[in-house]
Design a protein around this motif. Structure first.
Motif, short mmCIF file in Angstrom:
data_model
loop_
_atom_site.label_atom_id
_atom_site.label_comp_id
_atom_site.label_asym_id
_atom_site.label_seq_id
_atom_site.Cartn_x
_atom_site.Cartn_y
_atom_site.Cartn_z
N ASN A 171 -11.99 41.68 28.51
CA ASN A 171 -12.32 40.29 28.20
C ASN A 171 -11.03 39.46 28.29
N PRO A 172 -10.56 39.19 29.52
CA PRO A 172 -9.27 38.51 29.68
C PRO A 172 -9.20 37.20 28.92
N ALA A 173 -8.11 37.02 28.19
CA ALA A 173 -7.86 35.79 27.43
C ALA A 173 -6.45 35.33 27.76
N LEU A 174 -6.31 34.10 28.20
CA LEU A 174 -5.02 33.57 28.60
C LEU A 174 -4.24 33.05 27.40
N PHE A 175 -2.96 33.40 27.37
CA PHE A 175 -2.05 32.89 26.36
C PHE A 175 -0.82 32.31 27.05
N THR A 176 -0.24 31.29 26.42
CA THR A 176 0.98 30.67 26.93
C THR A 176 2.15 31.03 26.02
N ARG A 177 3.23 31.51 26.61
CA ARG A 177 4.42 31.80 25.81
C ARG A 177 5.08 30.50 25.40
N THR A 178 5.23 30.31 24.10
CA THR A 178 5.79 29.07 23.59
C THR A 178 7.20 29.21 23.04
N ASP A 179 7.62 30.43 22.72
CA ASP A 179 8.96 30.64 22.19
C ASP A 179 9.31 32.12 22.29
N HIS A 180 10.59 32.39 22.26
CA HIS A 180 11.05 33.78 22.34
C HIS A 180 12.42 33.86 21.68
N ARG A 181 12.65 34.94 20.95
CA ARG A 181 13.94 35.15 20.31
C ARG A 181 14.30 36.62 20.38
N SER A 182 15.52 36.90 20.81
CA SER A 182 16.03 38.26 20.86
C SER A 182 17.05 38.47 19.76
N PHE A 183 17.16 39.72 19.31
CA PHE A 183 18.05 40.05 18.20
C PHE A 183 19.02 41.13 18.61
N ALA A 184 20.14 41.19 17.90
CA ALA A 184 21.21 42.13 18.23
C ALA A 184 20.78 43.58 18.05
N ASN A 185 19.73 43.83 17.27
CA ASN A 185 19.28 45.21 17.08
C ASN A 185 18.38 45.70 18.22
N GLY A 186 18.19 44.87 19.25
CA GLY A 186 17.40 45.27 20.40
C GLY A 186 15.95 44.84 20.35
N SER A 187 15.50 44.30 19.23
CA SER A 187 14.12 43.85 19.12
C SER A 187 14.00 42.40 19.56
N SER A 188 12.77 41.94 19.69
CA SER A 188 12.53 40.55 20.07
C SER A 188 11.22 40.08 19.44
N ILE A 189 11.08 38.78 19.34
CA ILE A 189 9.83 38.18 18.87
C ILE A 189 9.42 37.13 19.88
N THR A 190 8.15 37.18 20.29
CA THR A 190 7.61 36.22 21.24
C THR A 190 6.37 35.57 20.64
N TRP A 191 6.28 34.26 20.81
CA TRP A 191 5.15 33.49 20.31
C TRP A 191 4.26 33.08 21.49
N TYR A 192 2.96 33.28 21.35
CA TYR A 192 1.99 32.90 22.38
C TYR A 192 0.87 32.08 21.74
N ASP A 193 0.46 31.03 22.42
CA ASP A 193 -0.69 30.24 21.98
C ASP A 193 -1.85 30.46 22.95
N LYS A 194 -3.04 30.56 22.40
CA LYS A 194 -4.23 30.75 23.23
C LYS A 194 -4.44 29.54 24.13
N GLU A 195 -4.71 29.78 25.39
CA GLU A 195 -5.05 28.72 26.32
C GLU A 195 -6.54 28.44 26.27
N ALA A 196 -6.90 27.23 26.65
CA ALA A 196 -8.32 26.90 26.77
C ALA A 196 -8.92 27.73 27.89
N SER A 197 -10.18 28.10 27.73
CA SER A 197 -10.85 28.88 28.77
C SER A 197 -10.94 28.08 30.06
N PRO A 198 -10.71 28.70 31.23
CA PRO A 198 -10.82 27.97 32.50
C PRO A 198 -12.24 27.50 32.74
N GLY A 199 -12.35 26.38 33.40
CA GLY A 199 -13.67 25.82 33.65
C GLY A 199 -14.47 26.64 34.64
N ALA A 200 -15.77 26.50 34.58
CA ALA A 200 -16.64 27.25 35.48
C ALA A 200 -16.36 26.85 36.91
#
Length: 207
Positions: A171-200
């Motif tokens: 059930n594909p659902a589109l998300f847009t990456r809105t922010d990203h942060r990397s850390f010195a310990n090798g981890s990262s955090i990424t924020w995604y917002d749901k996109e509106a469903s494409p029109g028919a």
């Protein structure tokens, strides 16, 4: 504005949110100053996601909720606390456990529900802070149409097995990456917002 359902979750490189038996101690947070800086940043940004039993140790006891006031979790996620004798893991939040198999939950601070989608739609219509979906993957799959934001903590490790980030029907659902942060310990955090469903009738671009 309507409250959002936010899937805030940690995952390995291969998209596993835990080990086959619910293990989470394989996520590498690093050592020393790098680990401390990462944990302090995360705890300050999302203090409600720290279980109640640990909040005092990290200086969060009594801190008002900032982002979330409600948590929704699946049976396996709740079971991790039960195995340690914890029946109310997030006592500072309204707690809901979604399960069709559990007969009851004895702790009055935790509400057992059967229909996750109906619960989330009801919660969104109420006033309050956002709703935290904290796991697991099958529940996230069933709630995918209701998820408004994904906050993904990614750790530099391959698990090889374990529950997937999202486990459900195709059930594909589109998300847009809105922010990203990397850390010195090798981890990262990424924020995604749901996109509106494409029109028919829209034609997808070739990959």
């Amino acid at each position: 504005m309507m409250r959002k359902l936010v899937y805030y979750i940690a995952a390995s490189i291969d998209g596993r949110i835990a080990g086959p038996r619910g293990e989470a101690d394989f996520f590498p947070v690093g050592q020393g100053e790098d680990a401390a800086a990462y944990m302090n940043w995360v705890n300050e940004r999302y203090p409600e996601t720290v279980p109640t039993q640990y909040r005092s140790a990290v200086g969060l006891e009594g801190l008002p909720n900032r982002r979330f006031d409600t948590v929704v979790m699946g049976r396996n996620t709740y079971q991790l606390g039960l195995d340690q004798g914890v029946t109310s893991p997030y006592a500072h939040l309204r707690q809901y456990v979604v399960s069709s198999a559990m007969a009851r939950i004895d702790d009055p601070a935790v509400t057992l529900v059967r229909d996750a989608s109906a619960l989330v739609r009801q919660l969104k219509d109420e006033d309050g802070l956002d709703i935290w979906l904290c796991g697991g993957g099958r529940l996230a799959g069933s709630l995918l149409p209701e998820i408004d934001q994904l906050i993904l903590k990614r750790y530099p490790v391959i698990a090889g097995a374990g529950p997937a980030l999202v486990d459900g029907d195709f059930n594909p659902a589109l998300f847009t990456r809105t922010d990203h942060r990397s850390f010195a310990n090798g981890s990262s955090i990424t924020w995604y917002d749901k996109e509106a469903s494409p029109g028919a009738g829209e034609i997808p671009l070739a990959r």
